[in-house]
Design a protein around this motif. Structure first.
Motif, PDB file in Angstrom:
ATOM      1  N   PHE A   9      38.933  25.246  70.664  1.00 17.95           N
ATOM      2  CA  PHE A   9      39.638  24.136  70.033  1.00 17.95           C
ATOM      3  C   PHE A   9      39.421  22.874  70.862  1.00 17.95           C
ATOM      4  CE2 PHE A   9      41.830  28.060  69.040  1.00 17.95           C
ATOM      5  CZ  PHE A   9      41.964  27.984  67.657  1.00 17.95           C
ATOM      6  N   ASP A  10      39.196  21.752  70.177  1.00 14.22           N
ATOM      7  CA  ASP A  10      39.034  20.499  70.903  1.00 14.22           C
ATOM      8  C   ASP A  10      40.406  19.889  71.199  1.00 14.22           C
ATOM      9  OD1 ASP A  10      39.928  19.425  68.528  1.00 14.22           O
ATOM     10  OD2 ASP A  10      38.009  18.510  67.971  1.00 14.22           O
ATOM     11  N   ASP A  11      40.402  18.660  71.715  1.00 11.84           N
ATOM     12  CA  ASP A  11      41.657  18.013  72.114  1.00 11.84           C
ATOM     13  C   ASP A  11      42.578  17.736  70.932  1.00 11.84           C
ATOM     14  OD1 ASP A  11      40.759  18.064  74.694  1.00 11.84           O
ATOM     15  OD2 ASP A  11      39.918  16.036  74.643  1.00 11.84           O
ATOM     16  N   PHE A  12      42.010  17.720  69.712  1.00  8.55           N
ATOM     17  CA  PHE A  12      42.825  17.442  68.520  1.00  8.55           C
ATOM     18  C   PHE A  12      43.201  18.719  67.762  1.00  8.55           C
ATOM     19  CE2 PHE A  12      40.275  13.676  69.374  1.00  8.55           C
ATOM     20  CZ  PHE A  12      41.247  12.686  69.405  1.00  8.55           C
ATOM     21  N   GLY A  13      42.886  19.880  68.348  1.00  6.96           N
ATOM     22  CA  GLY A  13      43.241  21.140  67.724  1.00  6.96           C
ATOM     23  C   GLY A  13      42.277  21.602  66.654  1.00  6.96           C
ATOM     24  N   ARG A  14      41.132  20.926  66.518  1.00  5.70           N
ATOM     25  CA  ARG A  14      40.165  21.339  65.507  1.00  5.70           C
ATOM     26  C   ARG A  14      39.290  22.482  66.049  1.00  5.70           C
ATOM     27  NH1 ARG A  14      38.107  15.296  64.320  1.00  5.70           N
ATOM     28  NH2 ARG A  14      37.933  15.523  66.579  1.00  5.70           N
ATOM     29  N   VAL A  15      38.843  23.326  65.134  1.00  2.61           N
ATOM     30  CA  VAL A  15      38.037  24.481  65.525  1.00  2.61           C
ATOM     31  C   VAL A  15      36.643  24.034  65.958  1.00  2.61           C
ATOM     32  CG1 VAL A  15      37.007  26.633  64.711  1.00  2.61           C
ATOM     33  CG2 VAL A  15      39.299  25.989  63.985  1.00  2.61           C
ATOM     34  N   CYS A  16      36.139  24.644  67.027  1.00  2.00           N
ATOM     35  CA  CYS A  16      34.782  24.366  67.520  1.00  2.00           C
ATOM     36  C   CYS A  16      34.098  25.691  67.836  1.00  2.00           C
ATOM     37  CB  CYS A  16      34.821  23.504  68.785  1.00  2.00           C
ATOM     38  SG  CYS A  16      35.612  21.902  68.572  1.00  2.00           S
ATOM     39  N   ILE A  17      32.789  25.677  67.766  1.00  2.00           N
ATOM     40  CA  ILE A  17      32.002  26.869  68.098  1.00  2.00           C
ATOM     41  C   ILE A  17      31.370  26.672  69.469  1.00  2.00           C
ATOM     42  CG2 ILE A  17      29.887  28.134  67.542  1.00  2.00           C
ATOM     43  CD1 ILE A  17      30.591  28.063  64.682  1.00  2.00           C
ATOM     44  N   ASP A  18      31.591  27.630  70.347  1.00  2.37           N
ATOM     45  CA  ASP A  18      31.060  27.594  71.711  1.00  2.37           C
ATOM     46  C   ASP A  18      29.740  28.358  71.739  1.00  2.37           C
ATOM     47  OD1 ASP A  18      30.529  27.827  74.432  1.00  2.37           O
ATOM     48  OD2 ASP A  18      32.652  27.925  74.956  1.00  2.37           O
ATOM     49  N   LEU A  19      28.615  27.622  71.762  1.00  2.00           N
ATOM     50  CA  LEU A  19      27.299  28.270  71.713  1.00  2.00           C
ATOM     51  C   LEU A  19      27.018  29.108  72.953  1.00  2.00           C
ATOM     52  CD1 LEU A  19      24.897  25.631  70.108  1.00  2.00           C
ATOM     53  CD2 LEU A  19      25.784  27.736  69.121  1.00  2.00           C
ATOM     54  N   SER A  20      27.497  28.660  74.117  1.00  2.00           N
ATOM     55  CA  SER A  20      27.237  29.441  75.331  1.00  2.00           C
ATOM     56  C   SER A  20      27.919  30.792  75.250  1.00  2.00           C
ATOM     57  CB  SER A  20      27.704  28.675  76.573  1.00  2.00           C
ATOM     58  OG  SER A  20      29.104  28.481  76.549  1.00  2.00           O
ATOM     59  N   LYS A  21      29.128  30.844  74.691  1.00  2.00           N
ATOM     60  CA  LYS A  21      29.822  32.131  74.520  1.00  2.00           C
ATOM     61  C   LYS A  21      29.067  33.012  73.536  1.00  2.00           C
ATOM     62  CE  LYS A  21      33.611  31.860  77.040  1.00  2.00           C
ATOM     63  NZ  LYS A  21      34.888  31.536  76.409  1.00  2.00           N
ATOM     64  N   ILE A  22      28.591  32.429  72.437  1.00  2.00           N
ATOM     65  CA  ILE A  22      27.868  33.212  71.433  1.00  2.00           C
ATOM     66  C   ILE A  22      26.599  33.818  72.029  1.00  2.00           C
ATOM     67  CG2 ILE A  22      26.497  33.012  69.316  1.00  2.00           C
ATOM     68  CD1 ILE A  22      28.597  31.172  68.211  1.00  2.00           C
ATOM     69  N   LEU A  23      25.852  33.019  72.786  1.00  2.00           N
ATOM     70  CA  LEU A  23      24.601  33.508  73.358  1.00  2.00           C
ATOM     71  C   LEU A  23      24.853  34.612  74.383  1.00  2.00           C
ATOM     72  CD1 LEU A  23      22.703  30.119  73.748  1.00  2.00           C
ATOM     73  CD2 LEU A  23      22.166  31.961  72.165  1.00  2.00           C
ATOM     74  N   ILE A  35      20.451  27.193  80.379  1.00  2.00           N
ATOM     75  CA  ILE A  35      20.802  26.099  79.478  1.00  2.00           C
ATOM     76  C   ILE A  35      22.252  25.743  79.766  1.00  2.00           C
ATOM     77  CG2 ILE A  35      20.898  25.276  77.115  1.00  2.00           C
ATOM     78  CD1 ILE A  35      19.124  27.502  76.257  1.00  2.00           C
ATOM     79  N   VAL A  36      22.512  24.457  79.927  1.00  2.00           N
ATOM     80  CA  VAL A  36      23.868  23.988  80.219  1.00  2.00           C
ATOM     81  C   VAL A  36      24.503  23.529  78.911  1.00  2.00           C
ATOM     82  CG1 VAL A  36      25.265  22.360  81.530  1.00  2.00           C
ATOM     83  CG2 VAL A  36      23.157  23.290  82.534  1.00  2.00           C
ATOM     84  N   PHE A  37      25.633  24.143  78.560  1.00  2.00           N
ATOM     85  CA  PHE A  37      26.337  23.845  77.319  1.00  2.00           C
ATOM     86  C   PHE A  37      27.694  23.224  77.605  1.00  2.00           C
ATOM     87  CE2 PHE A  37      23.453  27.155  75.700  1.00  2.00           C
ATOM     88  CZ  PHE A  37      23.053  26.588  74.487  1.00  2.00           C
ATOM     89  N   GLU A  38      28.160  22.463  76.636  1.00  2.00           N
ATOM     90  CA  GLU A  38      29.523  21.963  76.677  1.00  2.00           C
ATOM     91  C   GLU A  38      30.495  23.141  76.564  1.00  2.00           C
ATOM     92  OE1 GLU A  38      32.358  18.891  74.079  1.00  2.00           O
ATOM     93  OE2 GLU A  38      30.375  19.494  73.352  1.00  2.00           O
ATOM     94  N   LYS A  39      31.558  23.084  77.364  1.00  2.00           N
ATOM     95  CA  LYS A  39      32.573  24.154  77.334  1.00  2.00           C
ATOM     96  C   LYS A  39      33.916  23.525  76.998  1.00  2.00           C
ATOM     97  CE  LYS A  39      34.330  28.027  80.077  1.00  2.00           C
ATOM     98  NZ  LYS A  39      33.891  29.036  79.105  1.00  2.00           N
ATOM     99  N   PHE A  40      34.620  24.127  76.037  1.00  2.00           N
ATOM    100  CA  PHE A  40      35.879  23.553  75.572  1.00  2.00           C
ATOM    101  C   PHE A  40      37.019  23.956  76.509  1.00  2.00           C
ATOM    102  CE2 PHE A  40      33.177  24.184  71.825  1.00  2.00           C
ATOM    103  CZ  PHE A  40      33.036  22.856  71.453  1.00  2.00           C
TER     104      PHE A  40
END
Length: 789
Positions: A300-314, A237-242
C-alpha cells in the motif's frame, strides 16, 4: 652506489611525501613543504619570501593552489620502494631470459555495445548496501538501504533518497577466479555488463520489457537499475519497496480477530481486488503475465492505494520454482504453507516444462496469458474472504494437475475469463447494479497468442543460466601473443618482468625493434622486443635521466635528457656505442634547471624539450641548435606530445598550450578558464584530434581540439603516464594501478568505459604500447610487460 637520502623540506627538514609534507613549488622555482608555507610570515599582503633564494614571491595564503613538485614525489617514492625491498640488487642484467607469470583465468567477457545499451540502468557502486535477507513469510528476497542520494538518468522522478529501503533481486553472478584479483581487477561497470552479456537474447529482451513496464505502469514498484555487490559477487535489480505493511500482514491481523468478515470488510476486499485488477490489466497490456500471486505481492502506498511489489513477486517466483521442482519429484506440491502463493495450473505446467521435466501432457491444453492472472488473483481474494479453509481445497487441485501429467489424463486450462470480468464482479460487490451508472465494459478483449507475452516468472531462471563456472577456453580460443586489452577480458594474459635498472624508471621509448628505458640510475638500457632480454647500456649522463624519446628518421636516434639540462643523442642501430653521438647543454639558471619532458616531430625534424624554466625549446636535429624558445607557461613544463602538426605542452600551472609546428606560434590554451584549485598536468597523450590530459589529482580530461569532452576520475593520485592504442586507453600513476578504459569512436557522445585495472606493487612512472603489448615502467626499478598468450 651510495644510498641516496630522501629529499626533504629546507625549513622543517622532513622528508617529502604525499600526505604530511607535500612539496609545493613557489613562483621562483624552489620547493617548500605545504605545512611550512602556512607557518612562514608574510612581509607584505599576498607575498612570501622564499626560504632558498630569499626572493619576494606572490603567495595567496593558499598553499594547496600551488603545484606539487612531482619530481620530488617520484624520487621519494623510488626511495621508499628501495627501503622496503629486501631483495639483493643485481649489478648487471641477468643473461638468462626473465621469468614469466601467468594471470589466473577469468571467464567473463563483455562488449561495448552491450554496455552502451544498458549503461543508463547502472547505479553508482556506493549507493546501496544490503541490510537484511527477507523471511519467507514476508515474501523472501533481499532488502537494501540507500547510502546516498541518486537521481536516475533514464526517467524523470526516479530518485533514490538516503536511508530509503529498496528491494533487491539477483539476476546473475560474476564468475571470476579469486586469485585473479591480485593481477587484473574488472571494473564495477564491466562486471555488470559481463553478467548481462552471458544472458541469452530472449532473456535480455524480457528483462528490458520488465524494466520499462515498471516505469510506465502506475502503482507498480519502480525498477531503478542494476547494482553489483562485491561481497557476494551478485548483480541485483534495485526495485522500489513500499513502506506500508503488505496484504500478508493485514491477513494475519484479521486472522487473530474472531468472527467472520462484515459486509463492509467484504466490500473493502472487493475494492482491493478492483484496484489489483486495474494494475494487472495495465501490466498485461505491456506484455507482462505474472501467473502467480501472493499476499506479500501487494503493498500500500502513502494514500492507502494498492500497489504491486515486483521485487517480492520475483523473489517469490524463485522460491516457487524450487518448490514446484521439489514437489514434482515428491509427487506433492507444497506451496501454501507461509506465503499464500496462488499459482495458476498453466503456470505450474510452464514451470515444470522450463525445469526440463519430460512431461507427457496427454490431452492437457494450457496457455499462459492474462487469464492466468485472473485465476491467481481470484484465488487470493477468495482466500481473503473465506479464510484458511480455502487452502485445504485448492492444494489437492494443484496436486491433481501434477498427477494428471503423470497419468496422461490431462485437462483443458485454456478457457478462462478475461480480467475485465473479474473487475466487473468486484465492482458489483461495491455498487449495486441498479445504481451503477458507469459505462458497461465490452467483452471483446483479444486473447494473447502463445509466446507473444513476457512471463514475469521467466526472470527466476536467469540467475541459474548466468551463474556458470565454465572451464577456460571452452568458448574462446586462446590467441598467441594476442592484444593485451582483448586478452584481459578472457584472462589469457602473461606478465614478464625485465630487471636491470638500479633506480626508478623515468621513460620508455620503442623503435627499431628495441625498447629503450631510462632511469634515475643515469643509464639508458636497450632491450630486445623478441625475448625481452637486455642488449646494451648507454652511459653518458652524470645526473638523473628524466626524459626519453626515439627518433625514427633517416638516422634512428635515441635521445635522453637529465635533470641538469644535459641532452645525450645516441645512435639507435646496432652495433651500439658506449658514447653518445652528441651532447647538448641547456643554458643554466641558478633558479631553474632540468629537462622534464621531450617530444620529436618527424615532419619538421625538431626535438622539443620542456623544463623548469617554464619554456618549451625547439632544437634542430640538423645542426643541433636551438631554433626558438616558446614562452607562456607559468610553471614547470611537465609533458610534451606531437600530433596532427600541433605541439602540445602540459605544465604544473594546470594548462595545456598548443603550438604550431610550422612557425612555433601559439595556437590555443586549454584549461586556463577552468575554475577550482590548480591541478598540475602530469602527462599527455594525443590521438589525432583527441587529447588526453592526466592531472596530479587523479583525473583525466579528454579534449577534442579546444573543446573539453569529458573529465573522468580514474586514479587516486597523480596520473604519471597515459598511452592509447585504437579504442584502448591505458593510464598509470601514484596509486600503483594501471587503468584500462575503452574509448568510444563517437566524439559527439564521448564515453570512457572502465574495463578494469591491473594492480602493481609500485608507482607507475612510464607506459608504452607496441604490437599488442603494454610496457610498464615502475618506481621499484622493474619494467613489466603484459601481453596475450
Amino acid at each position: 652506489m651510495e644510498e641516496a637520502e630522501p629529499p626533504e623540506c629546507p625549513v622543517c627538514l622532513q622528508p617529502y611525501d604525499a600526505v604530511s609534507a607535500i612539496p609545493r613549488v613557489l613562483t621562483c622555482g624552489h620547493t617548500t613543504c605545504e605545512a611550512c608555507l602556512k607557518q612562514l610570515p608574510n612581509p607584505f599582503p599576498n607575498t612570501i619570501r622564499c626560504t632558498v633564494c630569499t626572493l619576494l614571491v606572490k603567495f595567496l595564503n593558499c598553499p594547496s593552489s600551488l603545484p606539487k613538485n612531482l619530481d620530488l614525489l617520484h624520487f621519494s617514492s623510488a626511495l621508499q620502494n628501495r627501503h622496503r625491498t629486501k631483495e639483493k640488487i643485481v649489478n648487471s642484467p641477468s643473461p638468462h631470459p626473465p621469468g614469466t607469470k601467468h594471470f589466473p583465468p577469468t571467464v567473463n567477457s563483455w562488449s561495448y555495445e552491450v554496455y552502451r545499451k544498458w549503461k543508463k540502468w547502472i547505479l553508482p557502486e556506493d549507493c546501496i548496501s544490503i541490510v537484511e535477507f527477507g523471511s519467507e513469510s514476508d515474501g523472501g528476497g533481499v532488502c537494501g538501504t540507500v547510502l546516498k542520494y541518486f537521481e536516475s538518468d533514464h526517467v524523470i522522478g526516479s530518485v533514490l533518497k538516503e536511508g530509503e529501503t529498496v528491494g533487491l533481486f539477483v539476476i546473475g553472478v560474476f564468475v571470476e577466479d579469486q586469485a585473479n584479483s591480485k593481477y587484473f581487477n574488472s571494473s564495477y561497470e564491466s562486471r555488470i555488463a559481463a553478467v548481462l552479456c552471458r544472458m541469452k537474447e530472449e532473456d535480455k529482451t524480457q528483462l528490458e520489457v520488465i524494466l520499462c513496464a515498471s516505469l510506465r505502469v502506475n502503482n507498480v514498484g519502480k525498477a531503478y537499475g542494476f547494482w553489483y555487490n562485491e561481497d557476494d559477487k551478485c548483480v541485483y535489480i534495485v526495485f522500489e519497496k513500499f513502506k506500508s505493511p503488505n496484504l500478508n500482514c493485514v491477513l494475519k491481523q484479521k486472522e487473530s480477530e474472531e468472527g467472520d468478515l462484515s459486509t463492509d470488510e467484504i466490500r473493502g476486499m472487493a475494492m482491493l481486488g478492483l484496484e489489483a485488477c486495474e494494475i494487472l490489466s495495465r501490466l498485461n497490456s505491456e506484455g507482462l503475465i505474472i501467473g502467480f500471486l501472493s499476499a506479500s505481492s501487494f503493498g500500500f502506498d502513502d494514500f492507502g492505494r494498492v500497489c504491486i511489489d515486483l521485487s517480492k513477486i520475483l523473489n517469490t517466483g524463485t522460491r516457487l520454482n524450487m518448490a514446484v521442482r521439489r514437489g514434482f519429484k515428491d509427487s506433492e506440491v507444497d506451496l501454501f504453507q507461509e506465503d499464500y502463493v496462488f499459482i495458476s495450473p498453466e503456470m505450474l505446467l510452464h514451470f515444470l516444462v522450463k525445469d526440463g521435466f519430460d512431461l507427457d501432457l496427454g490431452k492437457s491444453r494450457y496457455e499462459v496469458g492474462s487469464a492466468s492472472d485472473v485465476w491467481s488473483l481470484a484465488c487470493l481474494l477468495v482466500r481473503c474472504i473465506v479464510g484458511k479453509s480455502f487452502l485445504e481445497e485448492i492444494e489437492p487441485f494443484l496436486n491433481s494437475v501434477v498427477n494428471g501429467t503423470k497419468d496422461k489424463t490431462g485437462c483443458d486450462y485454456s478457457d478462462r475469463p478475461v480480467i475485465t470480468e473479474l473487475w466487473r464482479c468486484m465492482r458489483e460487490l461495491i455498487i449495486k447494479p441498479q445504481f451503477d451508472t458507469g459505462l458497461v465494459l465490452k467483452q471483446d478483449v483479444k486473447k494473447e497468442k502463445s509466446g507473444q507475452s513476457v512471463v514475469l516468472g521467466e526472470l527466476c531462471y536467469i540467475v541459474e543460466k548466468t551463474d556458470i563456472n565454465k572451464e577456460v577456453g571452452e568458448d574462446v580460443e586462446p590467441s598467441v601473443d594476442g592484444d593485451v586489452a582483448e586478452s584481459m577480458s578472457i584472462g589469457q594474459v602473461k606478465c614478464t618482468e625485465m630487471k636491470g635498472h638500479l633506480d626508478c624508471i623515468t621513460g620508455l621509448a620503442i623503435g627499431g625493434g628495441f625498447l629503450f628505458s631510462s632511469s634515475y640510475d643515469k643509464i639508458v638500457r636497450v632491450w630486445s622486443l623478441q625475448d625481452f632480454t637486455h642488449v646494451h647500456s648507454f652511459k653518458g649522463h652524470d645526473h638523473r635521466i628524466t626524459a626519453l624519446v626515439f627518433v625514427d628518421g633517416a638516422q634512428q636516434l635515441c635521445i635522453s635528457g637529465d635533470n641538469e639540462g644535459v641532452i645525450c643523442i645516441w645512435e639507435a642501430n646496432p652495433p651500439f656505442s658506449e658514447l653518445p653521438l652528441k651532447k647538448l647543454y641547456e643554458a643554466k639558471d641558478w633558479r631553474y634547471s632540468g629537462i622534464h619532458a621531450m617530444a620529436v616531430s618527424g615532419t619538421t625534424q625538431h626535438l622539443y624539450t620542456g623544463g623548469g624554466d617554464k619554456l618549451v625549446k625547439a632544437w634542430s636535429l640538423q645542426d643541433y641548435t636551438i631554433s626558438c624558445s616558446m614562452s607562456g607557461h607559468k610553471s614547470v613544463v611537465s609533458s610534451l606530445v606531437v600530433s596532427e602538426s600541433v605541439l602540445f605542452s602540459g605544465s604544473w600551472d594546470g594548462t595545456v598550450r598548443l603550438w604550431s609546428l610550422v612557425d612555433h606560434s601559439p595556437v590555443a590554451v586549454l584549461g586556463q578558464d577552468i575554475l577550482g584549485n590548480v591541478a598540475s598536468v602530469s602527462s599527455l597523450c594525443a590521438d589525432r584530434h583527441l587529447l588526453f590530459v592526466g592531472h596530479e589529482n587523479g583525473s583525466i580530461k579528454i579534449w577534442h581540439n579546444d573543446v573539453l569532452l569529458k573529465s573522468i576520475e580514474t586514479h587516486k593520485g597523480a596520473v604519471f603516464s597515459i598511452c592509447k592504442k585504437g579504442k584502448w586507453l591505458f593510464s598509470g600513476g601514484w596509486d600503483k594501478t594501471i587503468s584500462v578504459q575503452e574509448i568510444s569512436e563517437d566524439v559527439l557522445e564521448m564515453e570512457a568505459t572502465p574495463i578494469g585495472s591491473i594492480a602493481c606493487n609500485s608507482t607507475i612512472t612510464a607506459l608504452a604500447y607496441w604490437n599488442g603489448k603494454i610496457f610498464v615502467g615502475q618506481a621499484d626499478r622493474i619494467i613489466k610487460v603484459y601481453h596475450g598468450m
